[in-house]
Design an enzyme around this catalytic site. Structure first.
Site, PDB file in Angstrom:
ATOM      1  N   PHE A 141      46.888  30.603  43.564  1.00  0.00           N
ATOM      2  CA  PHE A 141      46.201  31.129  44.752  1.00  0.00           C
ATOM      3  C   PHE A 141      46.840  32.462  45.111  1.00  0.00           C
ATOM      4  CE2 PHE A 141      45.131  32.116  49.042  1.00  0.00           C
ATOM      5  CZ  PHE A 141      43.786  31.793  49.075  1.00  0.00           C
ATOM      6  N   ASP A 226      54.470  36.583  42.989  1.00  0.00           N
ATOM      7  CA  ASP A 226      53.769  36.526  44.267  1.00  0.00           C
ATOM      8  C   ASP A 226      54.588  35.616  45.193  1.00  0.00           C
ATOM      9  OD1 ASP A 226      52.213  35.987  46.461  1.00  0.00           O
ATOM     10  OD2 ASP A 226      50.338  35.765  45.356  1.00  0.00           O
ATOM     11  N   LYS A 255      52.588  37.655  54.692  1.00  0.00           N
ATOM     12  CA  LYS A 255      52.766  36.582  55.678  1.00  0.00           C
ATOM     13  C   LYS A 255      53.950  36.822  56.623  1.00  0.00           C
ATOM     14  CE  LYS A 255      50.398  33.081  52.902  1.00  0.00           C
ATOM     15  NZ  LYS A 255      49.123  32.930  53.554  1.00  0.00           N
TER      16      LYS A 255
HETATM   17  C1  LIG Z   1      50.751  33.014  47.231  1.00  0.00           C
HETATM   18  C2  LIG Z   1      49.729  33.731  48.046  1.00  0.00           C
HETATM   19  N1  LIG Z   1      49.309  34.946  47.667  1.00  0.00           N
HETATM   20  C3  LIG Z   1      48.403  35.639  48.381  1.00  0.00           C
HETATM   21  C4  LIG Z   1      47.843  35.109  49.522  1.00  0.00           C
HETATM   22  C5  LIG Z   1      46.806  35.890  50.276  1.00  0.00           C
HETATM   23  O1  LIG Z   1      47.294  36.337  51.494  1.00  0.00           O
HETATM   24  P1  LIG Z   1      46.264  36.814  52.651  1.00  0.00           P
HETATM   25  O2  LIG Z   1      45.582  35.593  53.151  1.00  0.00           O
HETATM   26  O3  LIG Z   1      47.167  37.444  53.675  1.00  0.00           O
HETATM   27  O4  LIG Z   1      45.342  37.787  52.019  1.00  0.00           O
HETATM   28  C6  LIG Z   1      48.236  33.847  49.943  1.00  0.00           C
HETATM   29  C7  LIG Z   1      47.644  33.237  51.160  1.00  0.00           C
HETATM   30  O5  LIG Z   1      47.696  32.050  51.396  1.00  0.00           O
HETATM   31  C8  LIG Z   1      49.192  33.138  49.193  1.00  0.00           C
HETATM   32  O6  LIG Z   1      49.608  31.915  49.554  1.00  0.00           O
END
Ligand SMILES: Cc1ncc(COP(=O)(O)O)c(C=O)c1O
Length: 400
Positions: A141, A226, A255
């Protein structure tokens, strides 16, 4: 008369139904606690999907935000503002990297990482023009943009949003042989979550991340971690990669970087990687704005003390110890690190959604994911007593 039902109806009426929230309407919060429009209090065990690692309205972050609101909020990157350099320098140092590129949302940080990796591939590695590929993992994700959902393996996230962006190869998460076999001469990067949050806090097998690091180095491929959900103290270390003793070429952050106040994301990498971007090739009107930088600099300073990482590690042991004792008593499995846990509820008992609804009635807010799994990610300011309270309420829900 209770205000919640009407407020829930109103929210449903006026928004697209791209979420299925619990029927609770929050009006204020402090630390780990939320209060709804009817004055009921809840322990926050989601923490904005880890965007609230420091709790709601952490005094230092609120102070930084207020002070900045009174001075300067936006310049765009057409001009430099006085909060910019401090933020970039302090975050770069926290990451042990040369440079930082600030954006807003997590998805934008991922998109930035993809663009940088492709450009690096063509300009530095010498990949055939138009042929760059990136290896990603099943169950990933990384956000919701059209490019990112192109390589999602979750049909809810992906179906009917094509045509899809090419250039991604999906391999099973945790399988180093499959990942190694997927790398070819046009591979520019491996993009992974060091722990898969949305998938249910899935921790890869020991040796996997060091193996990925080794293969990426051997094959001249960028390792992009990530850490948008796993990073910034959540797992008991600054980065989940630290727990495996690996340093990626690029960190993607978001976040918690915004302190739960403003959206702030960033990419951190060395100059030979991030240096490929030149003026006009990437940007964002709000990325790196003064308010974001003021808050995020304070976030980095909180992390630089190590206090939150230590809390997460120590209190995480208490949380995981308590959760393990519920395995066989309504839980079938528990995974995670630090103050981050994925719990598989016995599907014969209830779904994850039902468990979250019942927890809500017990004053605990958490979020289900994928059927019978619940994620727990309380703010790192949670206390021992509050963890015990969470465990007691969870035990009560599982006992029916
Ligand atoms: C591992 C990871 N990458 C990227 C994102 C995307 O972040 P955003 O919702 O701020 O676009 C998330 C969101 O849950 C995430 O958990």
């Amino acid at each position: 008369m209770l205000r919640t039902p009407g407020a829930v109806r109103d929210a449903e009426r006026w928004t697209a139904h791209n979420y299925h929230p619990l029927p609770v309407v929050i009006s204020s919060a402090e630390g780990c606690w939320l209060t709804d429009v009817d004055g009921r209090r809840y322990l926050d065990c989601l923490a904005g999907y880890s965007a609230l690692n420091f709790g709601h309205r952490h005094p230092k972050l609120i102070e930084a935000a207020h002070a900045q609101l009174d001075r300067l909020t936006l310049t765009s990157r057409a001009f430099i503002h006085d909060q910019f350099a401090d933020f970039c320098r302090e975050l770069a140092k926290l990451c042990g990297k040369d440079l930082v590129l600030p954006m807003n949302t997590g998805a934008e940080a991922v998109e930035t990482g993809i663009k940088v990796a492709r450009k690096w591939g063509y300009q530095v590695k010498g990949v055939t023009p138009g042929q760059a590929n990136i290896v990603v993992a099943e169950g990933n994700f990384h956000g919701r943009t059209t490019t990112i959902v192109s390589f999602s393996t979750d049909e809810d996230a992906r179906a009917d949003f094509g045509p899809y962006t090419p250039g991604f190869t999906v391999v099973p998460y945790g399988d180093l042989d499959a990942l190694t076999a997927a790398i070819d001469e046009n591979t520019v990067a491996v993009l992974l979550e060091p722990i898969q949050g949305e998938q249910g806090v899935v921790v890869p097998p020991e040796g996997y991340l060091p193996g990925v690091r080794r293969v990426c180095t051997e094959r001249n491929v960028l390792f992009i971690a990530d850490e948008i959900q796993s990073g910034l103290g959540r797992t008991g270390a600054t980065f989940a990669c630290d727990l495996a003793g690996v340093t990626p070429d690029m960190y993607l952050l978001g976040k918690a970087l915004g302190g739960g106040i403003v959206p702030v994301s960033a990419v951190a990498a060395d100059a030979d990687v991030l240096g490929v971007l030149k003026p006009g090739q990437h940007g964002s009107t709000f990325g790196g704005n003064p308010l974001a930088c003021a808050v995020a600099t304070e976030v980095v300073r909180l992390l630089a003390t190590g206090e939150f990482q230590q809390r997460s590690a120590e209190l995480g042991e208490r949380l995981h110890g308590g959760l393990q004792s519920l395995v066989g008593k309504g839980l079938v499995a528990v995974r995670g690190r630090g103050l981050w846990a994925g719990l598989d509820i016995d599907p014969a008992l209830m779904t994850g959604r039902q468990a979250c609804e019942r927890l809500m009635e017990h004053g605990i807010l958490a979020k289900d994911t994928h059927g019978s799994t619940i994620r727990l990610a309380p703010p790192l300011v949670i206390t021992e007593e509050e963890i015990d309270h969470l465990l007691a309420q969870l035990a009560a829900v599982l006992a029916g």
